[in-house]
Design an enzyme around this catalytic site. Structure first.
Site, PDB file in Angstrom:
ATOM      1  CB  VAL A   6      -0.912   0.009   1.252  1.00 20.87           C
ATOM      2  CG1 VAL A   6      -1.758   1.254   1.296  1.00 20.87           C
ATOM      3  CG2 VAL A   6      -1.766  -1.248   1.286  1.00 20.87           C
ATOM      4  CB  CYS A   7       1.044   4.193  -2.204  1.00 22.76           C
ATOM      5  SG  CYS A   7       1.955   5.758  -2.322  1.00 22.76           S
ATOM      6  CB  VAL A   8       3.683   4.989   2.994  1.00 22.20           C
ATOM      7  CG1 VAL A   8       4.751   5.779   2.267  1.00 22.20           C
ATOM      8  CG2 VAL A   8       3.556   5.419   4.441  1.00 22.20           C
TER       9      VAL A   8
END
Length: 119
Positions: free
Chosen positions: A78-80
């Protein structure tokens, strides 16, 4: 052949389920490998531990993703940055997902033969 999937679709989008069906098909095929799933934009909500319960395919896309990842050890990132902007923090992340930066997506692009994008 190695594949990377970029999922941008929100949890209430049919594209979120289409991405899940593609991931299932790729992992079931003996000649294909799923190198990485990368959840970006509104797709980060698919990784929230506390999701709503409802009937119907679109209402429970997040639950279906989480159940499938619990049964299939796939690298689900998941893109932070996108997660932080949408209130998805490490404490709310479901099992099977990890937070990481766009460098993980760049790595997937380098190491995959094909990329599929949803949403």
């Amino acid at each position: 052949m190695q594949f990377a999937l970029l999922v941008n679709a929100a949890a209430d989008s049919s594209a979120a389920l289409t991405a899940l069906h593609a991931a299932r098909a790729l992992t079931a095929h003996p000649d294909h490998q799923l190198y990485r799933l990368f959840f970006y934009r509104d797709a980060v909500h698919l990784a929230q531990r506390h999701v709503w319960s409802a009937d119907g395919n679109q209402a429970n896309a997040a639950q279906q993703w989480q159940q499938w990842l619990g049964d299939n050890p796939v690298d689900a990132v998941v893109c932070v940055g996108a997660a932080q902007r949408r209130g998805v923090v490490p404490d709310t992340l479901a099992d099977g997902f990890t937070l990481a930066g766009l460098g993980q997506w760049a790595d997937a692009l380098i190491n995959s033969d094909r990329v599929l994008q949803f949403g």
